[in-house]
Design an enzyme around this catalytic site. Structure first.
Site, PDB file in Angstrom:
ATOM      1  N   SER A   1      -3.423   4.952  -1.525  1.00 24.76           N
ATOM      2  CA  SER A   1      -4.271   6.320  -1.497  1.00 24.76           C
ATOM      3  C   SER A   1      -4.660   6.802  -2.858  1.00 24.76           C
ATOM      4  CB  SER A   1      -3.334   7.497  -1.102  1.00 24.76           C
ATOM      5  OG  SER A   1      -2.139   7.714  -2.106  1.00 24.76           O
TER       6      SER A   1
ATOM      7  N   GLU B   1      -8.226  -0.181  -4.922  1.00 23.36           N
ATOM      8  CA  GLU B   1      -8.690  -0.262  -3.668  1.00 23.36           C
ATOM      9  C   GLU B   1      -8.250   0.916  -3.149  1.00 23.36           C
ATOM     10  OE1 GLU B   1     -11.163  -2.073  -2.844  1.00 23.36           O
ATOM     11  OE2 GLU B   1     -10.927  -3.934  -3.969  1.00 23.36           O
TER      12      GLU B   1
ATOM     13  N   CYS C   1      -8.660   2.061   5.653  1.00 25.05           N
ATOM     14  CA  CYS C   1      -9.468   2.511   4.583  1.00 25.05           C
ATOM     15  C   CYS C   1     -10.914   2.492   5.195  1.00 25.05           C
ATOM     16  CB  CYS C   1      -9.296   1.848   3.170  1.00 25.05           C
ATOM     17  SG  CYS C   1      -9.533   0.061   3.181  1.00 25.05           S
TER      18      CYS C   1
HETATM   19  P1  NAP Z   1       0.162   5.205  -0.445  1.00 25.54           P
HETATM   20  O1  NAP Z   1       1.144   6.301  -0.224  1.00 25.54           O
HETATM   21  O2  NAP Z   1      -0.799   5.730  -2.002  1.00 25.54           O
HETATM   22  O3  NAP Z   1       1.150   4.060  -1.056  1.00 25.54           O
HETATM   23  C1  NAP Z   1       0.514   2.592  -1.385  1.00 25.54           C
HETATM   24  C2  NAP Z   1       1.320   2.045  -2.490  1.00 25.54           C
HETATM   25  O4  NAP Z   1       1.551   2.918  -3.594  1.00 25.54           O
HETATM   26  C3  NAP Z   1       2.555   1.976  -1.883  1.00 25.54           C
HETATM   27  O5  NAP Z   1       3.257   0.732  -2.162  1.00 25.54           O
HETATM   28  C4  NAP Z   1       3.420   3.218  -2.573  1.00 25.54           C
HETATM   29  O6  NAP Z   1       4.776   3.081  -2.800  1.00 25.54           O
HETATM   30  C5  NAP Z   1       2.684   3.208  -3.824  1.00 25.54           C
HETATM   31  N1  NAP Z   1       2.817   4.538  -4.477  1.00 25.54           N
HETATM   32  C6  NAP Z   1       2.482   5.727  -3.875  1.00 25.54           C
HETATM   33  N2  NAP Z   1       2.513   6.582  -4.828  1.00 25.54           N
HETATM   34  C7  NAP Z   1       2.776   5.987  -5.995  1.00 25.54           C
HETATM   35  C8  NAP Z   1       2.807   6.666  -7.364  1.00 25.54           C
HETATM   36  N3  NAP Z   1       2.513   7.654  -7.839  1.00 25.54           N
HETATM   37  N4  NAP Z   1       2.957   5.571  -8.331  1.00 25.54           N
HETATM   38  C9  NAP Z   1       3.020   4.302  -8.161  1.00 25.54           C
HETATM   39  N5  NAP Z   1       2.939   3.596  -6.615  1.00 25.54           N
HETATM   40  C10 NAP Z   1       2.760   4.518  -5.813  1.00 25.54           C
HETATM   41  O7  NAP Z   1      -0.934   4.855   0.478  1.00 25.54           O
HETATM   42  P2  NAP Z   1      -0.517   4.461   1.873  1.00 25.54           P
HETATM   43  O8  NAP Z   1      -0.177   5.787   2.638  1.00 25.54           O
HETATM   44  O9  NAP Z   1       0.572   3.426   1.702  1.00 25.54           O
HETATM   45  O10 NAP Z   1      -1.818   3.614   2.305  1.00 25.54           O
HETATM   46  C11 NAP Z   1      -2.817   4.571   3.023  1.00 25.54           C
HETATM   47  C12 NAP Z   1      -3.935   4.533   2.145  1.00 25.54           C
HETATM   48  O11 NAP Z   1      -4.427   3.433   1.299  1.00 25.54           O
HETATM   49  C13 NAP Z   1      -5.129   5.023   2.598  1.00 25.54           C
HETATM   50  O12 NAP Z   1      -5.779   6.246   1.682  1.00 25.54           O
HETATM   51  C14 NAP Z   1      -6.116   4.096   2.694  1.00 25.54           C
HETATM   52  O13 NAP Z   1      -7.373   4.521   2.888  1.00 25.54           O
HETATM   53  C15 NAP Z   1      -5.757   3.460   1.456  1.00 25.54           C
HETATM   54  N6  NAP Z   1      -6.349   1.868   1.579  1.00 25.54           N
HETATM   55  C16 NAP Z   1      -7.091   1.548   0.791  1.00 25.54           C
HETATM   56  C17 NAP Z   1      -7.596   0.035   0.945  1.00 25.54           C
HETATM   57  C18 NAP Z   1      -8.667  -0.468   0.160  1.00 25.54           C
HETATM   58  O14 NAP Z   1      -9.008  -1.646   0.272  1.00 25.54           O
HETATM   59  N7  NAP Z   1      -9.591   0.243  -0.536  1.00 25.54           N
HETATM   60  C19 NAP Z   1      -7.086  -0.724   1.947  1.00 25.54           C
HETATM   61  C20 NAP Z   1      -5.785  -0.207   2.460  1.00 25.54           C
HETATM   62  C21 NAP Z   1      -5.585   1.160   2.507  1.00 25.54           C
HETATM   63  P3  NAP Z   1       5.771   3.820  -1.576  1.00 25.54           P
HETATM   64  O15 NAP Z   1       5.527   3.124  -0.365  1.00 25.54           O
HETATM   65  O16 NAP Z   1       7.137   3.175  -2.152  1.00 25.54           O
HETATM   66  O17 NAP Z   1       5.750   5.073  -1.690  1.00 25.54           O
END
Ligand code: NAP
Length: 463
Positions: A207, A228, A262
């Site tokens: 995110s 990403e 995403c």
């Molecule tokens: P997320 O909550 O941001 O988590 C992604 C990763 O980041 C997890 O490993 C999470 O760990 C970690 N994380 C979260 N907050 C963090 C922080 N403050 N500091 C360090 N690490 C942190 O996202 P998600 O819910 O898994 O995935 C959905 C999001 O990803 C959506 O917004 C989607 O659009 C985006 N996405 C983007 C792409 C792209 O290529 N642009 C591809 C796929 C997904 P924990 O699980 O331990 O919290």
């Protein structure tokens, strides 16, 4: 502390895994540094062979890996199998093209010999999301291991089994110990790991708030980061488009990975001349989707990955409704255990609704009617995100205008946005920066070192 996988189709715990304490993290970092000292000098052909082995191991065990994704994050089996196959293709692609991409590049100075050589940086920390738990990891790992870097995977906390399975995959493929390690830790541990001098760089897929947090730490310690992040991709339908094909593709583009992608199309921007026809067909396709148990062979849309995600999607829809949006289909959670939400189409979404600006990470489409192509382009760009975009038209000049005008990292004409190992992938604006895949993916975490070698002056033997 532990990391627990919960089956989102049933709400039942699958398995808990212990998370690493400070001593465990230290051991992994030390092993990583040690592995890099030798891995960096392993010949490219040997690295390529190991990537090929990982690809063939994945292909031998497609069903087991797809089942693991299904129970940990609810991905329908058919989609899971496709993800494993695609991950194998990415490994093969990097093995086949890496040697040429990473070869020294001569520069003609007309005098001294000059070239650019590509040297690995060290350990790359990869903070990864749960939505494509194999693909996202392979997408970072394949080019980086090929380039001579070593990988440290901090996977999302809700897919701990996938993290272990990927570590095992690289071990079974014959990669030396420490070249690819799983770091089972929560997000609170990321900043300290990134600050450690044995970590060279970081890539995060997730995110936008997580990206900001990791980029801030990377900035403090001046380490390269690739981000990403989220998206709210426009899917633009113009009068000359093949409307039945666009409507059918739109339903797939919105509900891919149960709406949790995403690059899923999220905002459907349709010209007034074809709005009624498109809206009618689109709603019918959304209603016809088979929602259900991800382990059933014919399921097209599974549950959302966690209760929190389902609740957030529900809150965004309720907020939109209360601001005057019309629900053309769906608009509610589905009964029973598990975190299911009905495929939904919302029309007439006002700017005051949260969903107008936010990413909706579930099977909810936002349908906008516009009076002109200018208005379509303007609305498409009225977003802080800039990941993918899709435009539907048979008019080549109109397509070219959108290709130039859309503020996005990727534009697909008459097709849904999809990643491919051969194509660079990434966004602009708050969707992140940097590129993965394609040839570009090899260069994000290498030192492109300039080398100039002048011939030494002849020795003067007269003295
Ligand atoms: P997320 O909550 O941001 O988590 C992604 C990763 O980041 C997890 O490993 C999470 O760990 C970690 N994380 C979260 N907050 C963090 C922080 N403050 N500091 C360090 N690490 C942190 O996202 P998600 O819910 O898994 O995935 C959905 C999001 O990803 C959506 O917004 C989607 O659009 C985006 N996405 C983007 C792409 C792209 O290529 N642009 C591809 C796929 C997904 P924990 O699980 O331990 O919290």
């Amino acid at each position: 502390m532990s990391l627990t996988a919960l089956n989102p189709a049933t709400g039942v715990v699958v398995q808990s895994y212990p998370s690493l304490d400070a001593v465990g993290i230290e051991q992994k970092l030390a092993r990583s540094a040690e592995a890099f000292r030798t891995w960096r000098d392993v010949p490219l052909a040997e690295r390529a062979q190991l990537l090929k082995s990982a690809a063939s191991l994945l292909r031998k065990d497609v069903q087991r890996h797809a089942q693991l994704m299904a129970v940990e994050m609810g991905k329908p089996l058919s989609a899971g199998r496709a993800e494993v196959e695609k991950s194998a293709r990415a490994l093969d692609y990097c093995a086949d093209t890496g040697a040429a991409a990473l070869a020294d590049r001569p520069v003609d100075l007309g005098g001294p010999r000059a070239f650019v050589t590509h040297l690995p940086l060290g350990a790359v920390l990869a903070v990864m999301p749960w939505n494509f738990p194999y693909w996202q990891v392979i997408r970072f790992a394949a080019p980086n291991l090929m380039a001579g870097n070593v990988g440290l995977l901090k996977h999302a906390s809700n897919v701990p089994g996938c993290g272990y399975a990927l570590e095992q995959l690289f071990r079974d493929a014959g990669f030396p110990e420490g070249v690819f390690q799983n770091l089972p830790v929560g997000s609170h541990a990321v900043a300290a790991i990134l600050r450690d001098s044995r970590v060279a760089a970081v890539t995060l897929t997730g995110s936008t708030p997580a990206g900001i947090s990791v980029a801030s730490t990377a900035g403090e310690v001046l380490k390269k980061c690739v981000l990403e992040l989220g998206g709210s991709d426009p899917f633009i339908v113009l009068p000359s488009a093949d409307i039945p094909l666009a409507a059918r593709t739109a339903a797939i583009a919105r509900t891919i990975n149960s709406g949790q992608s995403c690059i899923a199309a999220k905002r459907f921007i349709v010209h007034a001349d074809v709005y009624a026809e498109f809206a009618d067909l689109f709603v019918r396709h959304m209603q016809a989707l088979k929602v259900g148990n991800p382990l059933a062979q014919d399921t097209e849309v599974g549950p959302l990955a966690t209760a929190a995600i389902r609740d957030e999607v529900e809150a965004q829809v309720e907020d939109a409704r209360s601001h005057g949006a019309r629900v053309l289909c769906g608009g509610h959670r589905l009964p029973g255990p598990g975190f299911f939400y009905a495929p939904t189409v919302l029309a007439d979404l006002p700017q005051s609704a949260r969903a107008y600006r936010e990413e909706v990470f579930g099977p909810v489409a936002l349908l906008h009617r516009v009076e002109s192509t200018d208005a379509a382009l303007q609305l498409a760009n009225d977003s802080e995100f800039g990941l993918g975009s899709s435009v539907w038209t048979r008019d080549e000049a109109e397509a070219a205008r959108f290709v130039r005008g859309l503020e996005a990292g990727m534009t697909f004409v008459n097709a849904l946005v999809a990643s491919d190992p051969r194509l660079p992938f990434g966004g602009v604006k708050t969707s992140g920066h940097g590129r993965e895949l394609g040839t570009d993916g090899f260069y994000e975490f290498v030192n492109r070192k300039t080398v100039v070698v002048s011939a030494p002056p002849p020795t003067d033997r007269t003295e």
